[in-house]
Design an enzyme around this catalytic site. Structure first.
Site, PDB file in Angstrom:
ATOM      1  N   GLU A 183       0.832  -1.215   0.000  1.00  0.00           N
ATOM      2  CA  GLU A 183       0.000   0.000   0.000  1.00  0.00           C
ATOM      3  C   GLU A 183       0.865   1.263   0.000  1.00  0.00           C
ATOM      4  O   GLU A 183       0.531   2.250  -0.656  1.00  0.00           O
ATOM      5  CB  GLU A 183      -0.933   0.007   1.214  1.00  0.00           C
ATOM      6  CG  GLU A 183      -2.136  -0.915   1.063  1.00  0.00           C
ATOM      7  CD  GLU A 183      -3.048  -0.495  -0.091  1.00  0.00           C
ATOM      8  OE1 GLU A 183      -3.228   0.720  -0.311  1.00  0.00           O
ATOM      9  OE2 GLU A 183      -3.563  -1.378  -0.792  1.00  0.00           O
ATOM     10  N   CYS A 241     -12.846   2.128 -15.082  1.00  0.00           N
ATOM     11  CA  CYS A 241     -13.286   3.502 -14.824  1.00  0.00           C
ATOM     12  C   CYS A 241     -12.054   4.396 -14.689  1.00  0.00           C
ATOM     13  O   CYS A 241     -11.806   5.004 -13.659  1.00  0.00           O
ATOM     14  CB  CYS A 241     -14.144   3.524 -13.553  1.00  0.00           C
ATOM     15  SG  CYS A 241     -15.016   5.076 -13.314  1.00  0.00           S
TER      16      CYS A 241
HETATM   17 FE1  SF4 Z   1     -17.153   4.536 -14.286  1.00  0.00          FE
HETATM   18 FE2  SF4 Z   1     -19.780   4.910 -14.225  1.00  0.00          FE
HETATM   19 FE3  SF4 Z   1     -18.571   4.375 -16.527  1.00  0.00          FE
HETATM   20 FE4  SF4 Z   1     -18.755   2.504 -14.651  1.00  0.00          FE
HETATM   21  S1  SF4 Z   1     -20.446   3.449 -15.765  1.00  0.00           S
HETATM   22  S2  SF4 Z   1     -16.945   2.984 -15.891  1.00  0.00           S
HETATM   23  S3  SF4 Z   1     -18.572   3.700 -12.796  1.00  0.00           S
HETATM   24  S4  SF4 Z   1     -18.283   6.188 -15.280  1.00  0.00           S
END
Ligand code: SF4
Length: 367
Positions: free
Chosen positions: A52, A207
C-alpha cells in the site's frame, strides 16, 4: 474458473446485505479482478502494508518488481526495523517520494517497539504509525485483517464520484467528505479484502482517468454520471498552481579510477537520506570550492553538462551539473562523514534523475 468467495472477519450472525453496487462489484471481481498480485499470495499485514505504501502515487506494474526485491531483502517487520537506512533507501531508489521509505522504516521500528513486531489490525492504531493515513489504514485493515474499514484511494474516489455524480476536484474538502460518506456506505460487511481490491481494480482497468470504458462496467445502469453523460467531466482536474522553479548546481567529481564523489543528504528535505552529487553553493567558484571545502584538487576547469529537470510536488528543480576530473587517490575533507567515493558503475541508492545522469556519463573518457 469461479473462485470461492473469502469469508469476512465478521464471523457469526447475519451480516447486513451489501449495497447493489458492492454486490455487482464483487461479482465482477471474481472474473475480472486482479488475484495474482504478489502481496495477495501470501497475504499478511506486513506485505499488504508495504504494498500500500509503494502503491501511493505509483502504478501496480512499477511496484511489483520493487515489492519482490524488498520482500526478499526484508521479509519481516523485524528485518526492516533492524536494517540500516542505507539498505532501505537502496531498495526504494527509483520509486520516488522517498519520505514514504523513511516513514515505513520508522513505522517498522515503532511496530517492533510498541506492538511486538505485529502490525496492528485496528485502523486507528494503524493511523498512529508514520506514513499511514486514513485511506491506507482502511486498505490495510480490510485487505490484511478482513476488518470493515473504508478506503478511498485515487481509484476509489474516481469510481464513487462518478457513481454518485459528485462534481468536484481532488483536494476539495467538501467533495472528499462526501466521497468518504459514500465509501463508508458501500463498504460491505463481508469479503472486505475482495471488495477493496475490486474497487481499486475497477478504477484502474475500467473507470480510468479521461474517458472510462463504461461498456465494460458492471454498474453502468447504477451510475449517475453515466446516465447524465458527464462521466468524463468527473472528477474535475485538480487546480494546479504553477510550481516555482528552484535552481542548483551539482558537482560531478570523477577520479581517474572512475569513482564519483557522492554526498549523503540530510534525513529531512528533498531526497532525504539518499546519496546525491554534492551541491555547489550559488556564489562559489568551482575549483576553489573543491580545494577549500572538499580538499580535492581538480585537474580540469570543468564542463557544464546538460541541465537536469525534476518535478517535485511543490516545485520544479533544475540542476546544472558541472563535471570535473580529479587526481586518482584524492582524499576528501569530511568532518561529518557524509562524503564518499563510489564506483561510477555501482553507485548506492540515488534519486532517479541523478542515477540517469550518472549512467549517461561517458565510460572510458572521463571529462
Ligand atoms: Fe465509471 Fe460509471 Fe462508466 Fe462505470 S459506468 S466505468 S462507474 S463512469
Amino acid at each position: 474458473m469461479t473462485r470461492a468467495p473469502r469469508a469476512g472477519a465478521g464471523g457469526g450472525g447475519q451480516s447486513p446485505p451489501p449495497t447493489e453496487f458492492a454486490r455487482r462489484l464483487l461479482a465482477w471481481f471474481e472474473h475480472h479482478g486482479r488475484h495474482d498480485l504478489p502481496w495477495q499470495n501470501p497475504r499478511s499485514g506486513y506485505r499488504v502494508w508495504v504494498s500500500e505504501i509503494m502503491l501511493q502515487q505509483t502504478q501496480v506494474a512499477t511496484v511489483v518488481p520493487y515489492f519482490r526485491a524488498f520482500m526478499a531483502r526484508f521479509p519481516t517487520v523485524a528485518d526492516l526495523a533492524a536494517a540500516d537506512s542505507d539498505a532501505v533507501m537502496q531498495h526504494w531508489a527509483g520509486l520516488g517520494y522517498y519520505a514514504r521509505a523513511r516513514n515505513l522504516h520508522a513505522a517498522a521500528r515503532q511496530v517492533v517497539a510498541e506492538h511486538g513486531g505485529e502490525l496492528p489490525a485496528d485502523p486507528a492504531a494503524l493511523q498512529a504509525l508514520p506514513g499511514i493515513g486514513r485511506s491506507t489504514a482502511g486498505a490495510i485493515a480490510a485487505q490484511a485483517f478482513g476488518r470493515r474499514a473504508a478506503m478511498l484511494d485515487g481509484n476509489a474516489k474516481r469510481v464513487l464520484a462518478r457513481l454518485h455524480a459528485e462534481r468536484g476536484a481532488p483536494g476539495e474538502s467538501a467533495w472528499e467528505k462526501r466521497l468518504w460518506a459514500h465509501a463508508e456506505h458501500h463498504t460491505p460487511h463481508d469479503r472486505l479484502a475482495d471488495y477493496t481490491q475490486a474497487i481499486m481494480d475497477l478504477g484502474a482497468t475500467v473507470c480510468g482517468r479521461g474517458q472510462p470504458a463504461c461498456d465494460r462496467c458492471p454498474v453502468t445502469d447504477l451510475c449517475a454520471a453515466r446516465s447524465a453523460g458527464i462521466e468524463a467531466e468527473i472528477p474535475a482536474p485538480r487546480k494546479r498552481r504553477k510550481r516555482p522553479v528552484r535552481r542548483t548546481r551539482m558537482l560531478v567529481l570523477r577520479r581517474e579510477d572512475d569513482r564519483l564523489l557522492l554526498h549523503r543528504r540530510p534525513p529531512a528535505g528533498i531526497w532525504g537520506g539518499l546519496w546525491a552529487l554534492p551541491e555547489l553553493p550559488e556564489d562559489a567558484e568551482p575549483a576553489d570550492y573543491c580545494r577549500r571545502q572538499l580538499g580535492v584538487e581538480p585537474l580540469s576547469a570543468g564542463e557544464e553538462l546538460t541541465e537536469v529537470q525534476h518535478g517535485f510536488t511543490h516545485f520544479e528543480l533544475r540542476i546544472r551539473p558541472l563535471a570535473l576530473r580529479v587526481r586518482d587517490g584524492a582524499g576528501i575533507m569530511d568532518d561529518d562523514q557524509q562524503l564518499a567515493w563510489h564506483p561510477r558503475t555501482r553507485p548506492p541508492a540515488l534519486p532517479a534523475p541523478l542515477a540517469r545522469l550518472i549512467r549517461q556519463l561517458p565510460g572510458d573518457d572521463p571529462t
